[in-house]
Design a protein around this motif. Structure first.
Motif, PDB file in Angstrom:
ATOM      1  N   SER A 109       0.763  -1.428   0.078  1.00 44.26           N
ATOM      2  CA  SER A 109       0.083   0.239  -0.049  1.00 44.26           C
ATOM      3  C   SER A 109       0.798   1.224  -0.013  1.00 44.26           C
TER       4      SER A 109
ATOM      5  N   PRO B  29      -3.716   2.255   6.220  1.00 48.55           N
ATOM      6  CA  PRO B  29      -4.654   3.107   5.627  1.00 48.55           C
ATOM      7  C   PRO B  29      -5.918   3.420   6.725  1.00 48.55           C
TER       8      PRO B  29
ATOM      9  N   ALA C 148     -10.551   4.660  -0.107  1.00 48.11           N
ATOM     10  CA  ALA C 148      -8.987   4.441  -0.840  1.00 48.11           C
ATOM     11  C   ALA C 148      -9.424   4.027  -2.336  1.00 48.11           C
TER      12      ALA C 148
ATOM     13  N   HIS D   5      -4.276   0.024  -0.939  1.00 51.16           N
ATOM     14  CA  HIS D   5      -4.551   0.589   0.314  1.00 51.16           C
ATOM     15  C   HIS D   5      -5.755  -0.220   0.642  1.00 51.16           C
TER      16      HIS D   5
END
Lengths: 422, 422
Positions: A251, A351, B405, B413
């Motif tokens: 990510s 996230p 995201a 993410h």
């Protein structure tokens, strides 16, 4: 990802200062001079040149904002609102009171906290138009009590801004939105134009031209830190799950080929499994090319014998994001000296903090967590010292003050004190 | 000093960014490159060239520090100690705790405060060798808990530093002292040499070469604001005593021909008396030439009809030092938005704060009090966000986070979050 058994080498994320090429520096200098001299006209002309948009006005209208709401689905709007509320609530806890301290002799000393009058927020355009970034840059200013918050972002060829950016700006309480990007936007915020009243501080990420322009106007206005490529370090023991570790590393990697993803672990098993998982998960990512380049260039797995060694490496790297995926992550917390944000345990995947939890996602990059902080309410207030000396304290100390002043050769300072003794 | 009846013109101390000449910029660039490449050797060579001192070592020895004590009279040493104690006590009140906030669902969010590891303090040499400046720059770092505080200052031709500076450095708790000045000292602190380990932040005033070098290394290390010429604004009503006002204006003017001294008053009588007094007191000042030039170029007296107008002018000027010499100075305090330090009443003459009271005398100049603060403990710590999300909070919000995201096009993410849902 390369697995490295840790030696005693000194590690560092610290690279060089991003100062651009001579040509970029010169371009930015010219743009700033043009905007200073010609105002709106220069900004409009650069917007045509660089963004391909022919605008008649820089300012986003109320109609455009309302239109943006219609383009987003209601669920997304309500998620943006909830994220904004979480961010507001976290930053409210950073607020500080002015204070005053009383001495029995009547002297009062203190510190007055005042919000900045006006702040400019730069938001990148194009594929990197992130509503979350708008919320993270604007909310701390809002919490601080800044009255004027001007947001600026480069338009697309049709002269439009991203609806997500506009909705987030409106929800966050931005007071004015402009269509301008690059060095010309920074110059307009710093020096002002017919349309844009100058601000006192400019925050927000941007490309090299934005970074160079921010550096150039620093001093005339304040700026936040100049952001570099993003990075994550994950500290893991054998309790960490390889698929989750790998997903978190990726990510970060999908942001930018220059992004850095590093695992530091005491477990060779975890190291090897993560290495395999990264390879596997990478295959199906839409931003596979970016992530693969980042992992290849900057991805590393350090294996240490002890947790102490692992923590030492983390502190040397001073990462922007640090995830602690150990059995008892709190145990490491006291030993972490340098990190922008620290995520504890498997439910604190990065996230979660990037979007929703509340703490800021604008964090010190490139090892600057050694001396910089997440964007926070303090960045949008300033302090003034308050000195109210009593007659008693003054008379008791006047002679000492004059003696120090005269030692420094500043006679007028001594006489200013003595003028009160007559 | 010119008396000006105030019109509605917009006032500002804000001048341009001090960026030096092309030649100065080039010189600084070369010096930094040389120090990066050659380390101590380059610093020693520049010290010979610019300061006329042939040194074999950059580091000040314990013997030199002890020798400095012998050169100062005991009374002065004890005054320096008392001032250091006052400064320490004031700055201690600025210290903040790390905090953590608990949600009933088990989530913990917080902010960890950690002192910087190491800080460099630049102290100008020559006639401007001020022990007070050493105390003001070092004590907040000490209070913050910084372990390594390296001070550097250009030596005289004999290779010595001022005994006042050395004693103040020792009293303030500096851990190492170097004989180096100018851009070469800043480069050595930022990049390190054989003798000098690099620091994380550089503070302290200096000439144009020092300022340019600080600007150049900003980002690699943190820096304090780049200081401009000093200024004072005095806000007075008819209760102010002209001789005291004049003495305070002159104490600012004697610093520098570029210093600014401004009186803003509702009383034409005070204005005229101060004008006369400044002229009279100026005659007998040792630094008469400097002060006269400053007063002539930048000295001004604004006369307003109302106190509101006067306060508006003060806020527009956003002065480094503000003295409020009115019958009830506290009454204005709430309305002052921009000022580095605010001195209330006649016993709070600026030199009281410059030397002794405790608040910092390193203050934002040139109108930057609009967005900058006095040097303070926050300048020597950094924050790290703490995010410990609970399983309950994670499961409740995972879908929202993945939706945001994906809206931003960051699939990895979203998958990082979803990897925890399997």
């Amino acid at each position: 990802m390369k697995i490295i058994k840790v030696s005693d080498e000194k590690l560092s994320l610290r690279r060089t200062i991003e100062s651009g090429t001579e040509k970029q520096q010169q371009a930015v200098k010219t743009i700033i001079e043009q905007v200073k001299a010609l105002g709106d006209q220069a900004v409009l002309s650069y917007t045509k040149q660089f963004d391909g948009a022919e605008l008649t006005s820089l300012k986003v209208t109320q109609d455009e904002i309302e239109n943006a709401y219609e383009q987003l689905d209601d669920e997304l709007i309500s998620i943006i609102r909830e994220a904004a509320k979480n961010i507001y609530n976290f930053h409210e806890k950073q607020k500080r009171n002015s204070w005053i301290d009383f001495d029995e002799n009547g002297t009062m000393l203190g510190q007055k906290i005042t919000p900045l009058d006006c702040v400019g927020v730069y938001v990148p355009g194009g594929t990197a138009a992130y509503p979350s970034s708008v919320l993270m840059n604007v909310m701390p200013a809002k919490v601080a009590g800044v009255q004027r918050i001007a947001l600026t972002s480069p338009p697309n060829e049709k002269g439009e801004l991203s609806p997500g950016v506009l909705v987030a700006a409106n929800e966050a309480g931005v007071t004015e939105v402009y269509k301008a990007g690059g060095a010309q936007a920074i110059a307009a915020l710093a020096y002002g134009t017919e349309t844009i009243t100058p601000v006192d501080k400019i925050v927000g990420p941007g490309n090299i031209y934005v970074a160079l322009a921010k550096r150039a106007v620093f001093g005339l206005v304040d700026i936040d830190m100049i952001a570099g490529p993003s990075e994550i370090v994950i500290l893991a023991d054998d309790s960490a799950r390889a698929n989750e570790v790998a997903a978190d590393l990726l990510s970060q990697a999908e942001h930018d080929p220059m992004a850095t993803s590093i695992l530091v672990t005491t477990s060779i098993v975890v190291a090897e499994n993560v290495q395999r998982e990264v390879k596997r998960q990478l295959q199906s990512l839409p931003r596979k090319n970016i992530a693969a380049l980042s992992i290849e260039q900057y991805g590393k797995i350090y294996v240490t014998e002890t947790m102490e060694q692992a923590v030492r490496i983390v502190n040397e790297l001073a990462p922007e994001h640090l995830e602690i995926l150990t059995e008892h992550p709190e145990e490491c917390l006291a030993k972490i000296k340098h990190a922008g944000a620290i995520f504890l345990g498997r439910y604190s995947s990065e996230p979660v903090g990037d979007y929703f939890a509340g703490p800021n996602h604008v964090l010190p990059t490139n090892g600057t967590a050694r001396f910089s902080s997440p964007l926070n309410v303090d960045d949008f207030v300033k302090k003034s010292s308050i000195i109210s000396y009593s007659k008693e304290a003054f008379l008791a100390n006047a002679e000492k003050i004059t003696k120090l002043a005269r030692y420094e050769g500043l006679e007028a300072h001594a006489r200013a004190v003595e003028s009160r003794l007559k």
